[in-house]
Design an enzyme around this catalytic site. Structure first.
Site, PDB file in Angstrom:
ATOM      1  N   HIS A  93       3.127  -4.275  10.285  1.00 26.08           N
ATOM      2  CA  HIS A  93       2.998  -2.475  10.392  1.00 26.08           C
ATOM      3  C   HIS A  93       3.490  -1.824  12.295  1.00 26.08           C
ATOM      4  CE1 HIS A  93       2.465  -0.911   6.550  1.00 26.08           C
ATOM      5  NE2 HIS A  93       1.030  -1.700   6.676  1.00 26.08           N
ATOM      6  N   MET A 137       0.318  -1.470   0.397  1.00 27.38           N
ATOM      7  CA  MET A 137       0.225  -0.069   0.045  1.00 27.38           C
ATOM      8  C   MET A 137       0.425   1.469  -0.080  1.00 27.38           C
ATOM      9  SD  MET A 137      -3.023   0.285   2.213  1.00 27.38           S
ATOM     10  CE  MET A 137      -2.105   0.362   3.454  1.00 27.38           C
ATOM     11  N   ASP A 149      -3.623  -4.335   7.060  1.00 28.66           N
ATOM     12  CA  ASP A 149      -2.812  -4.710   5.962  1.00 28.66           C
ATOM     13  C   ASP A 149      -1.374  -5.008   5.666  1.00 28.66           C
ATOM     14  OD1 ASP A 149      -2.186  -2.287   7.301  1.00 28.66           O
ATOM     15  OD2 ASP A 149      -1.785  -1.919   4.870  1.00 28.66           O
ATOM     16  N   GLU A 150      -0.744  -5.900   4.126  1.00 30.38           N
ATOM     17  CA  GLU A 150       0.258  -5.676   4.419  1.00 30.38           C
ATOM     18  C   GLU A 150       0.553  -6.310   5.300  1.00 30.38           C
ATOM     19  OE1 GLU A 150       1.129  -2.313   1.180  1.00 30.38           O
ATOM     20  OE2 GLU A 150       1.638  -1.980   3.288  1.00 30.38           O
ATOM     21  N   ALA A 151      -0.070  -7.530   5.981  1.00 36.60           N
ATOM     22  CA  ALA A 151       1.310  -8.638   7.016  1.00 36.60           C
ATOM     23  C   ALA A 151       1.781  -9.513   6.722  1.00 36.60           C
ATOM     24  CB  ALA A 151       0.172  -9.286   8.163  1.00 36.60           C
TER      25      ALA A 151
END
Length: 531
Positions: A273, A1, A336-338
């Protein structure tokens, strides 16, 4: 992202021209009143009338039988208009058939919902009617745009101050119309957020989503975990001192947003994150070793340790304190984006965290990857995919929507305000492609995700990520002129969606932004008036 290394920042400062009270008065003919249908977002219904109402030195702002909240809306309106007009504009509770009237309830307010309003303008008065104070406030924003742009200046201007005659009946298409600010990669203090809140209110945005934690910074004080702020909040992208909101700061942001009829949605991004948290508390790492603070812009390398009990004690502490400070319904848990979390661990994690949100009286929002786990009943998925998003991932979101998960739409190649306008943009990223002003406007939330039930769409959001943005001037240059288009998609009826007509209305906002000191991008797609 959000990818790639930090780009070079460019400070863009708006230069607002200052008018003078000594300028000769202009004739009414030279200042034709703005037609009622030329505001942004476009009203649901407009019926033009004859004549115009003129705000003068004898104008009163009437709030007959008003509550304290309605009086506050009236004083807000008076505060907006007094500097440029030079008029006293006293607020009174006395009845009368002249002046600017703000009226709660009554026949004119029926059928408008909690945020709708009706504005009637004639020779002697302008009346705004609504069911709830939020509707009056939104009506005030419309009235503001119907007056000449010079009304936004903070010194006396010559006028005249005319409002075209006729009637507007208006209410929003979606109840959730949001903007997000990433305060984690670069920290933005309370005053900067207040400035942006004022700008959001002008376009009837009703939700402020704050991205409060990420790899580069933790931005909210947690009493039970003080190192999150003191250590995790001590830096930002590219280095520097970072910063964080004390609990009093956060409450002030909530209070100020509420005064502009915006609800704050806090986001604690997890399980990825999370480097700022992992660096603050070693026990959150599977190996028990705290990593160093991070000031780059890569993503997907961090993860909370899913099997450890300490992880969920930490999450309980954080969610308990953030929920207690947040009056709004929603709490965003990221997701997200894990990339450093296995799918099995991700599902386990989300199954454990969503009940914690419910335990403290909130409804969970997650980025759309949540639909790859088991969205809890009532949970909301925020879709940030774009043209390059795979069909399987899209279908996963669509299937969740069919099963009752509600959606917020913020497609990265449409509504991400940090994407470059074109190859020459001095700020922003381009991993989702270039996002021109037309592209950011020219899509329909109701049909964007093919197969998703139209009624599953809760609303829209315009996020602004801050890898390359560190000042209010940066935010404004990237948000304007795209933000008003996303706001219109959330407010206005789909039937009136037309780029050709919209860009003419958008162009007319330029002088208003000049007057407000907003340094916007003068896109060649928009027929801006000459300065």
């Amino acid at each position: 992202m959000r990818r790639r290394r930090l780009l070079c920042s460019l400070l863009l400062v708006a230069a607002a021209g200052m008018g003078t009270a000594a300028a000769p008065p202009r004739s009414a003919a030279a200042d034709a009143a703005t037609p009622l249908d030329q505001v942004v977002p476009a009203p649901a219904s407009v019926r033009p009338g004859k004549g115009a109402y003129t705000v003068s030195d004898r104008t009163l702002i009437r709030v007959p039988g008003a509550s304290a909240e309605v009086k506050r809306v009236a004083e807000y309106l008076a505060g907006l208009l007094r500097p440029a007009t030079g008029f006293a504009l006293p607020v009174t509770t006395k009845e009368g058939k002249d002046g600017i009237v703000l009226r709660l309830g009554g026949r004119d307010a029926k059928g408008l919902g909690s945020e709708g309003y009706r504005l009637r303008s004639a020779g002697r008065s302008v009346t705004i009617s609504a069911t709830r104070p939020a509707g009056l406030f939104h009506g005030v924003q419309t009235l503001r745009q119907l007056l000449p742009a010079a009304v936004e200046r903070n010194t006396a201007q010559p006028g005249p101050w005319q409002v075209a005659g006729g009637t507007i009946a208006d209410s929003p298409r979606y109840g959730y119309r949001a903007a997000m600010v990433d305060v984690s990669r670069h920290f933005f203090g309370v005053d900067k957020l207040k400035r942006y809140i004022d700008q959001l209110a002008l376009y009837k945005i009703n939700t402020l989503h704050l991205h409060l934690s990420d790899d580069q910074g933790w931005r909210i004080a947690i009493a039970s975990r003080p190192e999150l702020a003191s250590h995790g909040g001590s830096t930002q992208v590219g280095g520097g001192s970072g910063g964080y909101y004390t609990k009093d700061d956060y409450r002030e942001i909530i209070r100020y947003a509420a005064s502009r009829y915006l609800t704050v949605v806090p986001e604690i991004d997890m399980p990825g994150h999370t480097n700022a948290a992992l660096s603050s508390y070693a026990e959150l790492n599977c190996d028990g070793k705290a990593p160093p603070l991070y000031t780059g812009t890569d993503v997907g390398f961090s993860s909370l340790c899913v099997p450890k009990k300490e992880t969920y004690d930490f999450i309980d502490d954080v969610i308990r304190e953030v929920a207690a400070m947040t009056p709004g319904r929603y709490l965003h848990i990221g997701g997200d984006e894990a990339h450093s979390t296995s799918h099995e661990d991700y599902v386990t994690f989300m199954d454990k965290v969503q009940p914690v949100v419910a335990k403290y009286g909130k409804t969970a929002i997650g980025w759309h990857q949540l639909t790859g786990a088991h969205p809890a009943k009532g949970a909301v998925a925020q879709y940030w995919g774009y043209d390059a998003t795979g069909a399987d991932e899209r279908q996963q979101v669509v299937d969740a929507a069919k099963n009752g998960t509600r959606l917020i739409l913020s497609p990265a190649d449409r509504s991400y305000l940090d994407m470059k306008y074109d190859k020459n943009s001095p700020l922003g990223l381009a991993w989702a492609g270039y996002v021109s002003v037309q592209r950011s406007y020219d899509w329909d939330p109701g049909s964007y995700l093919s197969g998703a039930p139209a009624d599953s769409v809760m609303g829209v959001e315009a996020p602004i990520w801050s890898e390359t943005l560190s000042t209010s001037a940066h935010i404004e240059y990237m948000a304007f002129p795209r933000l008003p288009g996303v706001a219109e998609l959330g407010w206005s009826p789909a039937a009136g969606h037309d780029w050709g007509r919209y860009k003419a209305r958008l162009a007319a906002q330029g002088p208003r932004w000049d007057a407000l000191g907003i340094g916007y991008y003068r896109s060649p797609e928009v027929p801006w008036p000459a300065r």
